[in-house]
Design a protein around this motif. Structure first.
Motif, PDB file in Angstrom:
ATOM      1  N   VAL A  13      -1.633  -4.419   4.580  1.00 21.03           N
ATOM      2  CA  VAL A  13      -1.329  -3.194   3.835  1.00 21.03           C
ATOM      3  C   VAL A  13      -0.955  -3.521   2.399  1.00 21.03           C
ATOM      4  O   VAL A  13      -1.383  -2.858   1.453  1.00 21.03           O
ATOM      5  CB  VAL A  13      -0.182  -2.411   4.527  1.00 21.03           C
ATOM      6  CG1 VAL A  13       0.322  -1.299   3.622  1.00 21.03           C
ATOM      7  CG2 VAL A  13      -0.666  -1.832   5.847  1.00 21.03           C
ATOM      8  N   ARG A 191       1.694   3.732  -2.458  1.00 16.74           N
ATOM      9  CA  ARG A 191       1.622   4.217  -1.074  1.00 16.74           C
ATOM     10  C   ARG A 191       0.237   4.778  -0.774  1.00 16.74           C
ATOM     11  O   ARG A 191      -0.314   4.577   0.314  1.00 16.74           O
ATOM     12  CB  ARG A 191       2.693   5.292  -0.842  1.00 16.74           C
ATOM     13  CG  ARG A 191       4.098   4.713  -0.768  1.00 16.74           C
ATOM     14  CD  ARG A 191       5.141   5.800  -0.616  1.00 16.74           C
ATOM     15  NE  ARG A 191       6.472   5.225  -0.434  1.00 16.74           N
ATOM     16  CZ  ARG A 191       7.585   5.937  -0.381  1.00 16.74           C
ATOM     17  NH1 ARG A 191       7.532   7.268  -0.499  1.00 16.74           N
ATOM     18  NH2 ARG A 191       8.757   5.347  -0.210  1.00 16.74           N
ATOM     19  N   PHE A 192      -0.327   5.485  -1.745  1.00 14.74           N
ATOM     20  CA  PHE A 192      -1.684   5.998  -1.583  1.00 14.74           C
ATOM     21  C   PHE A 192      -2.666   4.843  -1.434  1.00 14.74           C
ATOM     22  O   PHE A 192      -3.562   4.871  -0.593  1.00 14.74           O
ATOM     23  CB  PHE A 192      -2.068   6.862  -2.788  1.00 14.74           C
ATOM     24  CG  PHE A 192      -3.492   7.331  -2.759  1.00 14.74           C
ATOM     25  CD1 PHE A 192      -3.852   8.463  -2.031  1.00 14.74           C
ATOM     26  CD2 PHE A 192      -4.484   6.652  -3.450  1.00 14.74           C
ATOM     27  CE1 PHE A 192      -5.168   8.895  -1.992  1.00 14.74           C
ATOM     28  CE2 PHE A 192      -5.802   7.069  -3.423  1.00 14.74           C
ATOM     29  CZ  PHE A 192      -6.153   8.206  -2.689  1.00 14.74           C
ATOM     30  N   ALA A 194      -2.104   1.889  -0.266  1.00 13.99           N
ATOM     31  CA  ALA A 194      -1.939   1.207   1.015  1.00 13.99           C
ATOM     32  C   ALA A 194      -2.781   1.855   2.111  1.00 13.99           C
ATOM     33  O   ALA A 194      -3.163   1.207   3.084  1.00 13.99           O
ATOM     34  CB  ALA A 194      -0.468   1.207   1.418  1.00 13.99           C
ATOM     35  N   ALA A 195      -3.078   3.145   1.934  1.00 13.72           N
ATOM     36  CA  ALA A 195      -3.864   3.877   2.929  1.00 13.72           C
ATOM     37  C   ALA A 195      -5.314   4.063   2.488  1.00 13.72           C
ATOM     38  O   ALA A 195      -6.088   4.749   3.153  1.00 13.72           O
ATOM     39  CB  ALA A 195      -3.229   5.247   3.186  1.00 13.72           C
ATOM     40  N   PRO A 197      -9.193   3.681   1.958  1.00 14.08           N
ATOM     41  CA  PRO A 197     -10.271   3.119   2.788  1.00 14.08           C
ATOM     42  C   PRO A 197     -11.138   2.161   1.967  1.00 14.08           C
ATOM     43  O   PRO A 197     -12.056   2.593   1.267  1.00 14.08           O
ATOM     44  CB  PRO A 197     -11.058   4.361   3.208  1.00 14.08           C
ATOM     45  CG  PRO A 197     -10.863   5.321   2.077  1.00 14.08           C
ATOM     46  CD  PRO A 197      -9.486   5.043   1.517  1.00 14.08           C
TER      47      PRO A 197
END
Length: 235
Positions: A13, A191-192, A194-195, A197
């Motif tokens: 992550v 944080r965005f 880390a997610a 694609p």
């Protein structure tokens, strides 16, 4: 220390977020560089400067273009191709450079350089803070947004009042608001990221451009507030 499934997942992550943020900072830097080049080019060309600032219609069109490009990127970036989003961001950076060229007339070059250095140091410090802090800065978002609205209203009011004291207060509050927004937006973007694609290159690129725009706006506005606060003028 034994390597666990959880530590591997956390490492993954962190790597994804780092890759995403690297793109954000790269495009933000490219935007700032383009803004600087265009601003200096316009400021050192009397004919271009006269064409822009001597023609009210052109100045209005540039300001409308600035707002339009920000709204378009913020609201519809997810519908654009990566190339279109990138092109619009760079176009916005160039237009901003043209409108910001007036600072070279109002402020001495030394004041502009000092404000830029102080802004860069402050931005980097708060961006690092937003990256490493364990504190959740989400609650700051609403407070800073309300402060930003109040700041805009105060600036509009002071256009008529022309109060030197109010201008000083606005500049001080503006520095605090955009300093806080830098940390808040950095944490939000990380944080965005880390997610994000990574297998969808177009989505990552569009997200990076939107993130670059967000931090670019924080930097530019912080710089302008620093310049108002410490810049003095040519008079």
């Amino acid at each position: 220390m034994p390597i666990t499934t959880r530590s591997v997942a956390q490492s993954g992550v962190s790597s994804v977020a780092s890759l995403y943020m690297r793109q954000v900072y790269q495009w933000m830097t490219a935007g700032l560089a383009l803004t600087t080049v265009v601003a200096y080019a316009v400021a050192t060309s009397p004919s271009v400067q006269a064409a822009i600032f001597g023609n009210t219609l052109i100045m209005i069109l540039l300001l409308v273009a600035q707002f339009g490009l920000v709204i378009a990127l913020s609201a519809a970036v997810h519908k654009m191709s990566a190339g279109t989003a990138t092109g619009l961001f760079l176009l916005y950076s160039a237009v901003t450079g043209a409108t910001l060229s007036s600072i070279f007339v109002v402020y001495p070059i030394a004041s502009i350089a000092n404000a830029f250095l102080v802004t860069t140091g402050t931005f980097l410090a708060m961006s690092v803070y937003g990256t490493v802090t364990k504190r959740d800065l989400t609650s700051m978002g609403s407070f800073l947004f309300m402060g930003l609205i109040g700041l805009v209203i105060a600036m509009l009011v002071n256009l008529f009042l022309r109060s030197t004291m109010m201008d000083l207060i606005i500049s001080c509050i503006g520095v605090l608001i955009f300093t806080g927004l830098t940390a808040y937006d950095t944490q939000k973007l990380r944080r965005f990221g880390a997610a994000a694609p990574l297998e969808d290159g177009t989505a990552v690129r569009r997200g990076a451009i939107l993130g670059a725009l967000t931090l670019y706006l924080d930097f530019i506005n912080l710089f302008l507030m620093m310049l108002r606060l410490f810049g003095g003028n040519r008079e």
